[in-house]
Motif scaffolding. Structure first.
Motif, short mmCIF file in Angstrom:
data_model
loop_
_atom_site.label_atom_id
_atom_site.label_comp_id
_atom_site.label_asym_id
_atom_site.label_seq_id
_atom_site.Cartn_x
_atom_site.Cartn_y
_atom_site.Cartn_z
N GLU A 30 0.84 -1.20 0.00
CA GLU A 30 0.00 0.00 0.00
C GLU A 30 0.88 1.26 0.00
O GLU A 30 0.56 2.27 -0.64
CB GLU A 30 -0.92 0.02 1.23
CG GLU A 30 -1.57 -1.31 1.59
CD GLU A 30 -2.36 -1.93 0.45
OE1 GLU A 30 -2.86 -1.19 -0.40
OE2 GLU A 30 -2.46 -3.17 0.42
N ASN A 43 -1.38 4.60 -1.63
CA ASN A 43 -2.81 4.78 -1.29
C ASN A 43 -3.01 5.13 0.18
O ASN A 43 -4.15 5.30 0.63
CB ASN A 43 -3.63 3.55 -1.68
CG ASN A 43 -3.32 2.31 -0.85
OD1 ASN A 43 -2.73 2.40 0.23
ND2 ASN A 43 -3.72 1.15 -1.34
N GLU A 97 -2.77 3.47 2.92
CA GLU A 97 -3.32 2.47 3.83
C GLU A 97 -2.22 1.58 4.41
O GLU A 97 -2.20 0.36 4.24
CB GLU A 97 -4.38 1.65 3.12
CG GLU A 97 -5.58 2.48 2.70
CD GLU A 97 -6.57 1.73 1.84
OE1 GLU A 97 -6.30 0.55 1.48
OE2 GLU A 97 -7.62 2.29 1.50
N THR A 104 0.48 1.10 8.06
CA THR A 104 0.47 1.37 9.50
C THR A 104 1.80 0.98 10.15
O THR A 104 2.61 0.25 9.58
CB THR A 104 -0.64 0.56 10.20
OG1 THR A 104 -0.44 -0.83 9.94
CG2 THR A 104 -2.02 0.98 9.73
N SER A 158 -1.66 5.03 11.95
CA SER A 158 -1.76 5.29 10.51
C SER A 158 -1.16 6.67 10.25
O SER A 158 -1.78 7.68 10.58
CB SER A 158 -3.22 5.25 10.06
OG SER A 158 -3.33 5.76 8.75
N ARG A 206 -7.17 -5.30 0.56
CA ARG A 206 -7.15 -4.64 -0.75
C ARG A 206 -6.16 -5.33 -1.69
O ARG A 206 -6.39 -5.44 -2.89
CB ARG A 206 -6.78 -3.16 -0.60
CG ARG A 206 -6.97 -2.38 -1.90
CD ARG A 206 -6.64 -0.92 -1.75
NE ARG A 206 -7.47 -0.21 -0.79
CZ ARG A 206 -8.73 0.16 -1.01
NH1 ARG A 206 -9.33 -0.16 -2.16
NH2 ARG A 206 -9.40 0.82 -0.10
N ILE A 243 -9.69 -2.66 2.61
CA ILE A 243 -8.71 -1.68 3.06
C ILE A 243 -7.39 -2.41 3.30
O ILE A 243 -7.39 -3.63 3.53
CB ILE A 243 -9.20 -0.95 4.33
CG1 ILE A 243 -8.40 0.32 4.57
CG2 ILE A 243 -9.16 -1.87 5.54
CD1 ILE A 243 -9.00 1.22 5.65
N LEU A 279 -5.29 -1.96 9.46
CA LEU A 279 -6.46 -1.10 9.66
C LEU A 279 -7.76 -1.91 9.68
O LEU A 279 -8.75 -1.48 10.27
CB LEU A 279 -6.54 -0.03 8.57
CG LEU A 279 -5.52 1.11 8.67
CD1 LEU A 279 -5.51 1.94 7.40
CD2 LEU A 279 -5.81 1.99 9.89
#
Length: 254
Positions: free
Chosen positions: A96, A101, A103, A105, A123, A165, A187, A191
């Motif tokens: 990600e 994008n 997303e 962490t 995040s 995702r 997602i 998250l």
């Protein structure tokens, strides 16, 4: 041993996240992507985050070992006897991150007797922290603001399933038919556990492979908010196994 409290760990997670953002927003960066042994991507941001977390946790609690995705491999014969340790993913959702994008962490979990008892997920792009402990429950906060207590949904029907995702699997759709799922959202990164913890989705099923540092912090937060975490056979979900590869799992409300 110094008493383990959450606020100093939140500060470490935010510092690591800000270091990730420096790489993420640098137009001159190509992310310096290399491949690890399992062919998963590794970036300069992963390493920066790892270094900050290792330094911070070691300074706070030098007697607690750290198991990190980007750290040196620790033989099972050594770690199997750890009563307490940190389980860390310095940058969860590297794909990600590379795809820009947002997303991704920072994940930090405290493990006691091979159970996640405290979890922190930050995040950096959203600038939001989710954290929880089995003793105190789960919370969501903007750094510097007051935390908000969060709980799983009590919805008995019309569930929303949340999935990956980047790692969706068609077989997951079949398994989810045993739950009252009416909608699905996707997602990246850990998250997904946070969305379960704050009641915006009710079930997360993952068939495909994950590692223990992918799930430990998220499990602590979700379970502390009232969720259940089981393996794909509806049995106990174990940590600190000889292989750190996870089986499939369910995380769901109630």
């Amino acid at each position: 041993m110094n008493k383990i409290t959450i606020p100093p760990i939140l500060n470490i997670a935010v510092e690591a996240g800000q270091a990730i953002l420096e790489v993420y927003h640098d137009p001159a960066q190509d992310f310096q992507i290399t491949a690890k042994k399992d062919n998963s991507p590794l970036t300069a941001a992963d390493q920066r985050s790892h270094d900050i977390i290792m330094k911070g946790l070691t300074a706070l609690h030098p007697d607690i070992p750290v198991l990190s995705e980007e750290g040196a491999e620790v033989p099972y014969e050594i770690r199997k006897d750890w009563p307490l340790y940190w389980c860390v993913d310095p940058l969860d959702g590297t794909k990600e991150f590379i795809n820009r994008n947002g997303e991704f962490t920072v994940n930090i979990a405290l493990m006691a007797n091979n159970e996640p008892v405290m979890g922190i997920i930050y995040s950096p792009v959203l600038n939001v922290i989710y954290y929880g402990s089995l003793e105190e429950g789960s919370f969501k906060m903007i750094p510097g603001a007051s935390p908000e207590r969060i709980f799983v949904s009590k919805e008995n029907s019309n569930w929303t399933a949340i999935g990956s995702r980047s790692h969706a699997d068609p077989e997951e759709e079949e398994v989810l038919k045993e739950f009252p799922v009416k909608d699905k959202i996707s997602i990246g990164s850990s998250l997904k556990f946070c969305i379960i913890a704050e009641g915006k989705a009710q079930v997360y099923y993952r068939k495909g492979p994950t590692m223990e540092w992918d799930t430990a912090a998220g499990q602590a937060i979700a379970v502390s908010a009232g969720a259940t975490m089981l393996n794909a056979s509806k049995g106990k979900f174990y940590y600190n196994k000889p292989s750190l590869l996870n089986p499939g799992f369910f995380c769901y409300s109630g």
